[in-house]
Enzyme design. Structure first.
Site, PDB file in Angstrom:
ATOM      1  N   HIS A 153      54.084  70.323  58.120  1.00  0.00           N
ATOM      2  CA  HIS A 153      55.082  69.261  57.971  1.00  0.00           C
ATOM      3  C   HIS A 153      55.150  68.711  56.552  1.00  0.00           C
ATOM      4  O   HIS A 153      54.130  68.500  55.905  1.00  0.00           O
ATOM      5  CB  HIS A 153      54.845  68.135  58.986  1.00  0.00           C
ATOM      6  CG  HIS A 153      53.568  67.361  58.837  1.00  0.00           C
ATOM      7  ND1 HIS A 153      53.497  66.184  58.134  1.00  0.00           N
ATOM      8  CD2 HIS A 153      52.323  67.580  59.315  1.00  0.00           C
ATOM      9  CE1 HIS A 153      52.262  65.701  58.195  1.00  0.00           C
ATOM     10  NE2 HIS A 153      51.525  66.533  58.892  1.00  0.00           N
ATOM     11  N   ASP A 176      47.948  65.637  53.352  1.00  0.00           N
ATOM     12  CA  ASP A 176      48.433  65.770  54.726  1.00  0.00           C
ATOM     13  C   ASP A 176      49.951  65.618  54.683  1.00  0.00           C
ATOM     14  O   ASP A 176      50.441  64.512  54.534  1.00  0.00           O
ATOM     15  CB  ASP A 176      47.772  64.706  55.590  1.00  0.00           C
ATOM     16  CG  ASP A 176      48.342  64.627  57.001  1.00  0.00           C
ATOM     17  OD1 ASP A 176      49.077  65.538  57.394  1.00  0.00           O
ATOM     18  OD2 ASP A 176      48.056  63.634  57.691  1.00  0.00           O
ATOM     19  N   GLU A 221      56.671  64.941  61.819  1.00  0.00           N
ATOM     20  CA  GLU A 221      55.357  65.075  62.453  1.00  0.00           C
ATOM     21  C   GLU A 221      54.621  63.751  62.532  1.00  0.00           C
ATOM     22  O   GLU A 221      53.985  63.441  63.534  1.00  0.00           O
ATOM     23  CB  GLU A 221      54.498  66.098  61.692  1.00  0.00           C
ATOM     24  CG  GLU A 221      53.231  66.530  62.442  1.00  0.00           C
ATOM     25  CD  GLU A 221      52.041  65.584  62.266  1.00  0.00           C
ATOM     26  OE1 GLU A 221      51.079  65.715  63.026  1.00  0.00           O
ATOM     27  OE2 GLU A 221      52.079  64.691  61.375  1.00  0.00           O
ATOM     28  N   GLU A 222      54.705  62.958  61.471  1.00  0.00           N
ATOM     29  CA  GLU A 222      53.918  61.715  61.427  1.00  0.00           C
ATOM     30  C   GLU A 222      54.356  60.713  62.503  1.00  0.00           C
ATOM     31  O   GLU A 222      53.656  59.748  62.771  1.00  0.00           O
ATOM     32  CB  GLU A 222      53.984  61.070  60.034  1.00  0.00           C
ATOM     33  CG  GLU A 222      53.279  61.868  58.932  1.00  0.00           C
ATOM     34  CD  GLU A 222      51.758  61.926  59.069  1.00  0.00           C
ATOM     35  OE1 GLU A 222      51.207  61.304  59.994  1.00  0.00           O
ATOM     36  OE2 GLU A 222      51.139  62.617  58.242  1.00  0.00           O
ATOM     37  N   ASP A 255      47.665  72.270  59.637  1.00  0.00           N
ATOM     38  CA  ASP A 255      47.606  70.846  59.300  1.00  0.00           C
ATOM     39  C   ASP A 255      46.182  70.520  58.866  1.00  0.00           C
ATOM     40  O   ASP A 255      45.233  71.240  59.185  1.00  0.00           O
ATOM     41  CB  ASP A 255      48.052  69.998  60.501  1.00  0.00           C
ATOM     42  CG  ASP A 255      48.669  68.671  60.063  1.00  0.00           C
ATOM     43  OD1 ASP A 255      48.331  68.194  58.967  1.00  0.00           O
ATOM     44  OD2 ASP A 255      49.481  68.108  60.831  1.00  0.00           O
ATOM     45  N   HIS A 286      44.977  59.936  55.372  1.00  0.00           N
ATOM     46  CA  HIS A 286      45.894  58.792  55.427  1.00  0.00           C
ATOM     47  C   HIS A 286      45.457  57.650  54.496  1.00  0.00           C
ATOM     48  O   HIS A 286      45.901  56.515  54.649  1.00  0.00           O
ATOM     49  CB  HIS A 286      46.091  58.289  56.863  1.00  0.00           C
ATOM     50  CG  HIS A 286      46.950  59.216  57.690  1.00  0.00           C
ATOM     51  ND1 HIS A 286      47.605  58.825  58.820  1.00  0.00           N
ATOM     52  CD2 HIS A 286      47.271  60.518  57.522  1.00  0.00           C
ATOM     53  CE1 HIS A 286      48.289  59.839  59.324  1.00  0.00           C
ATOM     54  NE2 HIS A 286      48.095  60.886  58.551  1.00  0.00           N
TER      55      HIS A 286
HETATM   56 ZN   LIG Z   1      49.477  66.072  59.174  1.00  0.00          ZN
END
Ligand SMILES: [Zn+2]
Length: 347
Positions: free
Chosen positions: A71, A189, A223-224, A244, A324
């Site tokens: 993603h 990510d 995706e998030e 991922d 994150h």
């Molecule tokens: Zn991810």
């Protein structure tokens, strides 16, 4: 079969992608960058109505069609309120802690095509103006604001800049590639995984080869928020490998130097036979890998399962520390992941 991965080229692609903002819901810039970079490959990638970038590389055979997904959408924000002091309250895109963006630079994208720079700050940022007690209150939606780098002291003046509720906000990635091979940035990510797909396909193409099976490359854009790969897959698909980030933290087996094959995350186990096949491939090819489980994690592989995809699903990816937050990986992890993707696509 082992192919040479051009890791320098893969890192260069990644740095460019990291520096291209693509918060969930506003991913066009990222998709254009990928579409252009994937241009030399012998198949076309096009956007679906939802905004997924998808294309299929015809394989040697087509009795077991496969797809890879990763993603491009990242964490970010959206203007939630224009405050009376001219600053902005921010509504979250994806799951992040308010403390993880304190002091971060941001770019605001307005509806009329303008961009503004600014920073994310607590409302009580100044040590010289606020008591310790005031400053130490917990950060949240109300205690954090974006200070725009423009002359505004009122909501009216901010509106006059063209800024409105609903405008997207991207955090500065702060990309740094070190001599020691570490890559530090926000949004590894999942941009690091897209880079591994790029590295793998580039190596296969450079060797004059093509994948064993028809292989769809699916770059998802939601995706998030949980439904990235719910759409955009070909009907005849039999297998999906989601690429991922792997979770690097003290309790995990994953690290920043290997590829991780995920057995289970918080939404359940992946397809055991496909996982065992990938583990076997990694063993045979001498690829550094770990099998791991993730405690607070869901992927686009499951999003496709939940959307009704009747296929075998696996999840692999490069190790990312402090996910994150201000993330970090190492080029070795990208390389090992790309090697596993190559081995899989040629098998
Ligand atoms: Zn991810």
């Amino acid at each position: 079969m082992t192919l040479m991965i051009d890791t320098d080229k893969m890192v260069e692609f990644l740095v460019g992608l990291l520096n291209t903002p693509s918060p969930t819901g506003d991913t066009k810039r990222g998709m254009s960058y990928i579409q252009e970079s994937f241009g030399p490959l012998p198949f076309e990638m096009n956007l679906t109505p939802k905004g997924v970038l998808v294309g299929t590389w015809p394989g040697q055979v087509n009795d077991h069609p496969r797809a890879l997904t990763a993603h491009v959408d990242t964490l970010g924000g959206i203007v939630g309120e224009i405050k009376s002091n001219g600053r902005l309250r921010v509504s979250q895109l994806g799951g992040w802690e308010w403390t993880s963006v304190e002091g971060e630079g941001v770019t605001i994208f307005t509806g009329n095509g303008q961009t503004y720079r600014g920073s994310f700050l607590p409302t009580t940022a100044s040590v010289h103006a606020h008591s310790r007690k005031e400053r130490e209150t917990e950060s949240d939606y109300k205690k954090m604001e974006v200070r725009i780098d423009a002359r505004t002291k009122s909501a009216q003046e901010t509106r006059a800049l063209g800024i409105r509720v609903g405008d997207f906000i991207a955090f500065d990635p702060r990309v740094e590639v070190s001599e020691a091979g570490f890559i530090r940035s926000r949004h590894l990510d999942d941009k690091a995984s897209i880079a591994t797909i790029y590295g793998a396909l580039e190596a296969i193409n450079r060797a004059g080869l093509k994948p064993r099976q028809d292989t769809t490359i699916h770059i998802s854009n939601y995706e998030e928020v949980g439904h990235g790969a719910a759409a955009g897959m070909p009907q005849n698909l039999v297998e999906l490998v989601a690429i991922d980030m792997a979770v690097v933290a003290p309790i995990q087996t994953s690290d920043e130097y290997s590829v991780t094959i995920c057995a289970k995350d918080s939404r359940g186990p992946y397809h055991v036979d496909l996982r065992r096949e990938l583990e076997k491939l990694a063993e045979e090819e001498g690829i550094a890998y770990h099998t791991d489980i993730y405690h607070f994690y869901g992927s686009d592989g499951e999003a496709y399962w939940r959307a009704g995809g009747d296929v075998r699903v696996a999840l692999i990816g490069p190790g990312v520390d402090a996910s994150h937050h201000y993330e970090r990986t190492h080029r070795d992890s990208l390389e090992e992941t790309a090697k596993l993707i190559v081995a899989y696509l040629l098998s």
